[in-house]
Design an enzyme around this catalytic site. Structure first.
Site, short mmCIF file in Angstrom:
data_model
loop_
_atom_site.label_atom_id
_atom_site.label_comp_id
_atom_site.label_asym_id
_atom_site.label_seq_id
_atom_site.Cartn_x
_atom_site.Cartn_y
_atom_site.Cartn_z
CB CYS A 50 -1.99 -29.24 -0.54
SG CYS A 50 -1.57 -30.70 0.43
CB CYS A 53 0.57 -25.92 -5.55
SG CYS A 53 2.34 -25.66 -5.45
CG HIS A 54 -3.33 -28.20 -5.29
ND1 HIS A 54 -3.47 -28.76 -6.54
CD2 HIS A 54 -2.22 -28.78 -4.76
CE1 HIS A 54 -2.51 -29.64 -6.76
NE2 HIS A 54 -1.74 -29.68 -5.69
CG MET A 91 2.73 -32.77 -6.18
SD MET A 91 1.03 -33.15 -5.99
CE MET A 91 1.14 -34.55 -4.92
CG HIS A 333 4.28 -18.44 -9.11
ND1 HIS A 333 3.49 -18.91 -8.09
CD2 HIS A 333 5.55 -18.82 -8.80
CE1 HIS A 333 4.24 -19.55 -7.21
NE2 HIS A 333 5.48 -19.51 -7.62
CG HIS A 375 9.40 -21.18 -10.33
ND1 HIS A 375 10.46 -20.69 -9.60
CD2 HIS A 375 8.36 -21.25 -9.47
CE1 HIS A 375 10.09 -20.48 -8.34
NE2 HIS A 375 8.82 -20.82 -8.23
FE1 DHE Z 1 8.06 -19.73 -3.44
C1 DHE Z 1 9.30 -16.67 -4.41
C2 DHE Z 1 4.89 -18.70 -4.11
C3 DHE Z 1 6.98 -22.94 -3.21
C4 DHE Z 1 11.06 -20.64 -2.16
N1 DHE Z 1 7.24 -18.02 -4.14
C5 DHE Z 1 7.94 -16.88 -4.49
C6 DHE Z 1 7.00 -15.87 -4.94
C7 DHE Z 1 5.74 -16.43 -4.83
C8 DHE Z 1 5.91 -17.78 -4.33
C9 DHE Z 1 4.41 -15.77 -5.18
C10 DHE Z 1 7.37 -14.45 -5.41
C11 DHE Z 1 7.45 -13.55 -4.21
C12 DHE Z 1 7.86 -12.14 -4.63
O1 DHE Z 1 8.81 -12.02 -5.45
O2 DHE Z 1 7.25 -11.19 -4.14
N2 DHE Z 1 6.28 -20.66 -3.63
C13 DHE Z 1 5.08 -20.05 -3.87
C14 DHE Z 1 4.01 -21.03 -3.92
O3 DHE Z 1 2.76 -20.78 -4.02
C15 DHE Z 1 4.63 -22.36 -3.91
C16 DHE Z 1 4.58 -22.92 -5.33
C17 DHE Z 1 3.95 -23.39 -3.00
C18 DHE Z 1 3.77 -22.92 -1.58
O4 DHE Z 1 2.99 -23.53 -0.87
O5 DHE Z 1 4.41 -21.98 -1.16
C19 DHE Z 1 6.06 -22.01 -3.53
N3 DHE Z 1 8.88 -21.47 -2.81
C20 DHE Z 1 8.28 -22.69 -2.81
C21 DHE Z 1 9.15 -23.73 -2.32
O6 DHE Z 1 8.87 -24.96 -2.19
C22 DHE Z 1 10.45 -23.09 -1.99
C23 DHE Z 1 11.55 -23.68 -2.87
C24 DHE Z 1 10.87 -23.32 -0.54
C25 DHE Z 1 9.82 -22.80 0.41
O7 DHE Z 1 10.06 -21.75 0.98
O8 DHE Z 1 8.79 -23.44 0.50
C26 DHE Z 1 10.15 -21.63 -2.33
N4 DHE Z 1 9.85 -18.83 -3.33
C27 DHE Z 1 10.96 -19.33 -2.70
C28 DHE Z 1 12.00 -18.33 -2.70
C29 DHE Z 1 11.51 -17.21 -3.35
C30 DHE Z 1 10.15 -17.55 -3.74
C31 DHE Z 1 13.39 -18.51 -2.11
C32 DHE Z 1 12.19 -15.87 -3.60
C33 DHE Z 1 13.02 -15.94 -4.80
C34 DHE Z 1 13.73 -14.63 -5.03
O9 DHE Z 1 14.95 -14.70 -5.32
O10 DHE Z 1 13.11 -13.56 -4.92
#
Ligand code: DHE
Length: 535
Positions: A50, A53-54, A91, A333, A375
């Site tokens: 959690c 996101c929170h 969510m 983000h 996003h």
């Molecule tokens: Fe991500 C990118 C944060 C949930 C897969 N994710 C990012 C980035 C951030 C972030 C800040 C950009 C990084 C950068 O470019 O330097 N992500 C978060 C969260 O805070 C969130 C909402 C909840 C959490 O607890 O992490 C979250 N993210 C997810 C998922 O549920 C995903 C689908 C699967 C997982 O890994 O949990 C997911 N996030 C990704 C991926 C990227 C990403 C694959 C990179 C995308 C790209 O092409 O650069």
């Protein structure tokens, strides 16, 4: 427990009723009691599932504030239903991931005061730092394979990264890289691939080794999401492969390391004040990071403060880090470069906006309303036949891609405006295209309709005003995150599931060419496209 049978609507009515009553009943009386062990378990579940996101301190960001002043006004049953069923605002339902007992426990935990998480400083980082293969013991020349067409694939739920040869489709190796690996980035030369896990652990993979292997690791904090490296080479110096930087969620700080060993050099706190109300925020987390190709600097996004940092690393050898702070918008983000790599576009997803930063003029150019929770990942750059160069993003909160004009010189009338909105099958997370491709691919991962979450939407650049094609790729898991190969003629997409797979699509015919079985794949990063920031 009764909450399962209660219809959501009934619970909402209960919520209103209780919210009224809660004003009278003493909050303390209704606060659930947890044993030490239950509290510890609730804390871990919250941290793993959690906090992203929170916020660790539950002050809210991509998700709402969950401090007791809010959660005690909602009955535990209603909280448990929200956790179990998810919401339409992005969510996910946790009933498929957490047991009933865990859901009930977390619902109670949310009504208790959040614990103060421990700090993590240079001393702990140095203790965690491991140089697994010293630089002088690494290969002096690249392997005989087309290593710049390798893919790093995240196996999120098993904490591994698999390296696949993009030409032969062979799995070259699978490496242990930390809890819930989040993203991968490459060094500017492409030789090294860096991973960052939710647990704050960064690892470094040498792609010239046969097979590729882990050469260094470090725990930069307790919670992290982003990593990048220094990519500038010019009159101010050659910083290719020289530094790496990790952005942490907790503690809120960024860590600069040596690019070839991950040895920590400097920790810089991101604790600061909100850009608009100048209130101190105890947890301004470092979200996305990109590396400039035009200057010795990174662009770091400070989520809760709404500030974009341009971090000059050119004088770090004498201990100096120079920050330019640009007011943007809260809850920054993810984001990426425009096609010229001058402008950085980043979603402030809880504000439904995209901020545009001019890294030459070093200022905020525009804040653009795009739709319900943009996003982009890093977004997608292409030429719209009508509006010229554009950057596009999907949305968590609605099934739509927004295109933003990115050419203030030849198409000034379209620059920094939403020029086109394109419907897709469902709420999504990522978008992808390639300069050599006619296609724009969008996932629908966040859709609450599983059939749609298993579907990929594709637009033709020649017919952006027309109807897209929806391709259902699987009957299990969810389709997420796309990446091209170096030639731009194959598009790889993940089926995120325990029995997951990588689906390889011929970009010309849009037909499935091959499926590579792989457990819980999410992000995939092609070496060539990642080192060039090609997206
Ligand atoms: Fe991500 C990118 C944060 C949930 C897969 N994710 C990012 C980035 C951030 C972030 C800040 C950009 C990084 C950068 O470019 O330097 N992500 C978060 C969260 O805070 C969130 C909402 C909840 C959490 O607890 O992490 C979250 N993210 C997810 C998922 O549920 C995903 C689908 C699967 C997982 O890994 O949990 C997911 N996030 C990704 C991926 C990227 C990403 C694959 C990179 C995308 C790209 O092409 O650069």
């Amino acid at each position: 427990m009764a909450y399962r049978k209660l219809h959501l609507l009934t619970l909402v009515m209960m919520f209103c009723l209780f919210a009224g009553l809660a004003g009278n009943a003493s909050a303390e009386e209704s606060v659930p009691q947890l044993s030490e062990e239950e509290f510890a378990k609730g804390k871990q579940i919250f941290f793993d599932r959690c906090a992203g996101c929170h916020g660790t301190l539950r002050k809210g960001a991509t998700g709402p504030n969950l401090e007791p002043k809010k959660t005690r006004a909602i009955p535990v049953e209603a909280l448990a239903t929200i956790v179990s069923e998810g919401t339409g605002g992005g969510m996910p339902p946790w009933k498929d991931v957490m047991s009933r007992d865990e859901i009930e426990l977390i619902a109670k935990y949310l009504q208790l005061d959040p614990p103060q998480p421990p700090e993590w400083g240079m001393e702990q980082m140095k203790e965690s730092w491991k140089l697994l293969v010293p630089v002088d013991q690494r290969p002096k020349s690249p392997p005989k394979r087309n290593w710049q067409n390798y893919f790093g694939v995240i196996q999120r739920d098993i904490g591994k990264v698999t390296i696949i040869d993009g030409d032969t489709k062979e799995i070259l190796t699978t490496l242990n890289t930390g809890f819930a690996v989040h993203i991968l980035r490459t060094s500017a030369s492409g030789r090294y691939m860096y991973s960052i896990g939710r647990d704050g652990k960064a690892t470094m993979i040498d792609l010239w080794a046969t097979p590729p292997n882990l050469v260094a690791e470090i725990k930069t904090g307790l919670d992290a999401r982003s990593i990048d490296t220094s990519k500038y080479k010019g009159k101010l110096g050659n910083f290719i492969d020289k530094y790496a930087v990790v952005g942490n969620y907790w503690p809120p700080h960024y860590v600069i390391m040596k690019g070839d060993t991950l040895e920590p050099i400097k920790v810089v706190s991101s604790r600061s004040y909100t850009y608009d109300t100048n209130e101190f925020h105890p947890e301004p987390r470092v979200a996305s990071i990109v590396a400039s190709h035009h200057a010795p600097e990174w662009v770091l996004n400070i989520k809760e403060a709404g500030i974009v940092l341009l971090v000059d690393y050119s004088k770090i050898d004498n201990g100096t880090v120079i920050e330019t702070k640009i007011n943007a918008e809260r809850f920054l983000h993810d984001g990426g470069w425009d096609s010229t790599k001058r402008y950085f576009l980043v979603a402030a997803n809880m504000k439904n906006k995209v901020a545009v930063i001019d890294t030459f003029e070093r200022k905020l150019v525009s804040l653009i309303e795009t739709g319900n929770k943009p996003h982009p990942g890093r977004g997608a750059n292409y030429i719209d036949p009508e509006f010229g160069p554009v950057w596009a993003t999907p949305h968590i909160g609605e099934p739509m891609v927004a295109e933003i004009g990115t050419d203030p010189v030849k198409h000034p009338q379209h620059a920094w405006k939403v020029v086109r909105k394109m419907p897709v099958a469902g709420n999504g997370l990522f978008i992808k295209t390639h300069p050599k491709s006619d296609n724009i691919w969008v996932d629908n991962t966040i859709s609450k309709d599983l059939d749609i979450a298993q579907t990929l939407t594709v637009y033709s650049k020649k017919d952006l005003g027309g109807k897209p094609v929806n391709m259902r790729l699987t009957d299990h898991g969810k389709v997420v995150h796309m990446e091209y190969n170096k030639n731009g003629d194959e598009m790889w997409v993940s089926v995120w599931d325990k029995e997951g797979e990588i689906v390889i699509i011929d970009d010309k015919t849009r037909k499935v060419k091959q499926r590579i079985p792989l457990a819980t794949p999410t992000g995939k990063f092609n070496v060539w496209n990642t080192m060039q920031d090609e997206y």
